[in-house]
Design a protein around this motif. Structure first.
Motif, PDB file in Angstrom:
ATOM      1  N   PHE A 144      39.326  42.320  31.889  1.00 55.06           N
ATOM      2  CA  PHE A 144      38.087  42.354  31.668  1.00 55.06           C
ATOM      3  C   PHE A 144      37.546  43.267  30.145  1.00 55.06           C
ATOM      4  CE2 PHE A 144      37.116  42.182  36.546  1.00 55.06           C
ATOM      5  CZ  PHE A 144      37.580  40.669  36.390  1.00 55.06           C
ATOM      6  N   ARG A 145      38.621  44.364  30.251  1.00 52.92           N
ATOM      7  CA  ARG A 145      38.263  45.115  28.810  1.00 52.92           C
ATOM      8  C   ARG A 145      38.504  44.416  27.761  1.00 52.92           C
ATOM      9  NH1 ARG A 145      37.484  49.976  31.161  1.00 52.92           N
ATOM     10  NH2 ARG A 145      38.609  50.167  33.011  1.00 52.92           N
ATOM     11  N   GLY A 146      39.648  43.502  27.666  1.00 54.01           N
ATOM     12  CA  GLY A 146      39.687  42.374  26.750  1.00 54.01           C
ATOM     13  C   GLY A 146      38.511  41.694  26.552  1.00 54.01           C
ATOM     14  N   PRO A 169      36.269  48.619  40.317  1.00 53.32           N
ATOM     15  CA  PRO A 169      34.786  49.127  40.814  1.00 53.32           C
ATOM     16  C   PRO A 169      34.121  48.018  40.891  1.00 53.32           C
ATOM     17  CG  PRO A 169      35.753  50.587  39.108  1.00 53.32           C
ATOM     18  CD  PRO A 169      36.601  49.438  39.036  1.00 53.32           C
ATOM     19  N   GLY A 170      32.938  48.101  41.620  1.00 56.17           N
ATOM     20  CA  GLY A 170      32.003  47.104  41.619  1.00 56.17           C
ATOM     21  C   GLY A 170      32.254  45.814  42.499  1.00 56.17           C
ATOM     22  N   MET A 227      30.361  40.128  36.071  1.00 52.62           N
ATOM     23  CA  MET A 227      31.487  40.216  36.994  1.00 52.62           C
ATOM     24  C   MET A 227      30.998  39.838  38.294  1.00 52.62           C
ATOM     25  SD  MET A 227      34.158  43.144  38.364  1.00 52.62           S
ATOM     26  CE  MET A 227      33.404  43.631  39.980  1.00 52.62           C
ATOM     27  N   VAL A 228      31.798  39.115  39.013  1.00 48.35           N
ATOM     28  CA  VAL A 228      31.323  38.434  40.381  1.00 48.35           C
ATOM     29  C   VAL A 228      31.971  39.434  41.405  1.00 48.35           C
ATOM     30  CG1 VAL A 228      30.642  36.158  40.052  1.00 48.35           C
ATOM     31  CG2 VAL A 228      33.104  36.676  40.546  1.00 48.35           C
ATOM     32  N   ILE A 281      29.569  43.617  33.653  1.00 41.67           N
ATOM     33  CA  ILE A 281      30.946  43.739  33.832  1.00 41.67           C
ATOM     34  C   ILE A 281      31.121  45.393  33.192  1.00 41.67           C
ATOM     35  CG2 ILE A 281      31.541  42.927  31.538  1.00 41.67           C
ATOM     36  CD1 ILE A 281      33.885  41.293  33.150  1.00 41.67           C
ATOM     37  N   GLU A 282      30.593  45.591  32.260  1.00 38.37           N
ATOM     38  CA  GLU A 282      30.575  46.989  31.774  1.00 38.37           C
ATOM     39  C   GLU A 282      30.128  48.026  32.690  1.00 38.37           C
ATOM     40  OE1 GLU A 282      30.406  47.369  27.024  1.00 38.37           O
ATOM     41  OE2 GLU A 282      29.000  45.991  27.702  1.00 38.37           O
ATOM     42  N   GLU A 283      29.151  47.851  33.122  1.00 36.10           N
ATOM     43  CA  GLU A 283      28.736  48.841  34.241  1.00 36.10           C
ATOM     44  C   GLU A 283      29.911  48.770  35.493  1.00 36.10           C
ATOM     45  OE1 GLU A 283      24.925  47.864  35.857  1.00 36.10           O
ATOM     46  OE2 GLU A 283      25.109  49.019  37.605  1.00 36.10           O
TER      47      GLU A 283
END
Ligand code: F6P
Length: 320
Positions: A106-108, A132-133, A284-285, A297-299
Motif C-alpha cells: 500500500f505504501r508503494g 490498521p483500519g 482501502m477497503v 489508505i493514508e489514514e
C-alpha cells in the motif's frame, strides 16, 4: 472508468485467489475490463500483464497462493521504477488499480498515486493481520487454523513423551497469529511482541505446570517476540528442561483458504471495484465490526493496530 488493473503484492495469503475472482467477476458484471498484472509491481514495470475474463478466474476460489503471482519489487520503491510502471499504465489504458496485499504494498501504491494520479484501492491481504483500519485481513483466519492444527498434532506427541514444545509462528512485529492460535490451541504460554515478557516467568510457568502433573507444555511464540531456538536455549539454561522447537514458517501461508477467508475476500474484492467506479482515488477497503467499509489508505497506514491485551490475559488465565 472502463478498464482497471489488478495485482497481488507482498507475501501471499490464502484467499488472494478468491479476491482476484471477486474483483474480476464484479468488474465484468458492471461492464469494466480487467488487466491482470503479474508478480506485483514488478509486472507493472516489465509490462507483464494481460486481459482477464470470467474464465480466467474459474476454479480458483478454493486455491491457496495467487494465480497472478506476487513479489516484493525494489525497483518500484524508486521514482524511476514507478515512472516506468506509469508508461505501461498508459500503454494498457488502465484507469484505476486494485492492489491486493499488505502495508508495504500500500505504501508503494500511495507513492504511485501521488506522483501519477492513478486511482488506487487497496485490499488488505496478509496472514499477519497487522494492517490498521481493518479488523481482519485476508489470509489471517486460514493461517491461524493451520497453526492450530499444528499445535493439536504437536500436543499428541508432547503428551506421549511428557515434553515441552515451543511452536514459533509468523507475524512480523505483531502477535495476532500467536495469540489467536495460542488461545485456540490451549497453549500454556504465549509470547507476543506487543507484551514484554521475562524468561524467568516462562520458566516458572513451565515448572509449575509439570509439578502440577501436566503431561506437556506448549509455548507459542510470535517470530517478532523472540526466536524459538533462542527461547529453548534460555529455558534449558535456566531449568535444565529440554524443549523441542517447531518453526511453522511458510506453511502458514499456504493451503486452501478457510470459508471465512473466502467470504471476506469476496466481499472486499467486490467493494474495491464499487469504490473505483464511484471515483475513489486512494482508499482501502476493510471490515469494521462485521461490516464492509472503506477508509483513506493514508489514514489507515498512519494508524496503529495491536493485539487485544484482554484476550491475552484471558489466554493466560485459561492455561494456568
Ligand atoms: O508478511 C507475511 C510474512 O509471512 C511474515 O509473517 C513473515 O515474517 C514474512 O512474510 C516472511 O517473508 P518472506 O516470504 O519474504 O520470507
Amino acid at each position: 472508468m472502463q478498464r482497471i488493473g489488478l495485482l497481488t503484492s507482498g507475501g501471499d495469503a490464502p484467499g488472494m485467489n478468491a479476491c482476484i475472482r471477486a474483483v474480476v467477476r464484479k468488474a465484468i458484471y458492471h461492464g469494466l475490463e480487467v488487466i491482470g498484472i503479474k508478480r506485483g509491481f514488478s509486472g507493472f514495470i516489465e509490462a507483464d500483464m494481460g486481459p482477464m475474463n470470467v474464465s480466467s478466474v474459474a476454479d480458483i476460489v478454493q486455491r491457496g497462493g495467487t494465480i497472478l503471482h506476487t513479489a516484493r519489487s525494489d525497483q518500484f520503491l524508486t521514482p524511476e521504477g514507478r515512472a516506468k510502471a506509469y508508461g505501461n499504465i498508459k500503454r494498457f489504458g488502465i484507469q484505476g488499480l486494485v492492489v491486493i496485499g499488505g502495508d508495504g504494498s500500500f505504501r508503494g501504491a500511495i507513492s504511485f498515486n501521488r506522483e501519477h494520479n492513478l486511482p488506487i484501492v487497496g485490499v488488505p491481504a496478509t496472514i499477519d493481520n497487522d494492517i490498521p483500519g481493518t479488523d481482519c485481513t485476508i489470509g489471517f483466519d486460514t493461517a491461524v487454523n493451520t497453526a492450530v492444527e499444528a499445535i493439536n498434532k504437536i500436543r499428541d506427541t508432547a503428551t506421549s513423551h511428557e515434553r515441552a514444545f515451543i511452536i514459533e509462528v509468523m507475524g512480523r512485529q505483531s502477535g495476532f497469529i500467536a495469540l489467536a492460535a495460542g488461545l485456540a490451541g490451549g497453549a500454556e504460554s504465549i509470547l507476543v511482541p506487543e507484551r514484554p515478557f521475562k524468561y524467568e516467568e516462562i520458566c516458572e510457568r513451565l515448572i509449575r505446570g509439570f509439578h502440577r502433573g501436566k503431561l506437556h507444555s506448549i509455548i507459542v511464540v510470535a517470530e517478532g517476540a523472540t526466536g524459538g531456538m533462542e527461547l529453548a536455549s534460555k529455558i534449558k539454561a535456566q531449568t535444565g528442561i529440554d524443549t523441542k522447537v517447531t518453526i511453522l514458517g511458510h506453511l502458514q501461508r499456504g493451503g486452501s483458504p478457510s470459508a471465512a477467508d473466502r467470504i471476506l475476500a469476496s466481499r472486499l474484492g467486490a467493494k474495491s471495484v464499487e469504490l473505483l467506479m464511484e471515483g475513489a482515488t486512494k482508499m482501502m477497503v476493510g471490515i469494521n465490526k462485521g461490516e464492509v467499509y472503506h477508509i483513506d489508505i493514508e489514514e489507515s497506514l498512519a494508524g496503529t493496530k495491536s493485539v487485544d491485551l484482554e484476550m491475552y490475559n484471558l489466554a493466560n488465565i485459561l492455561s494456568a
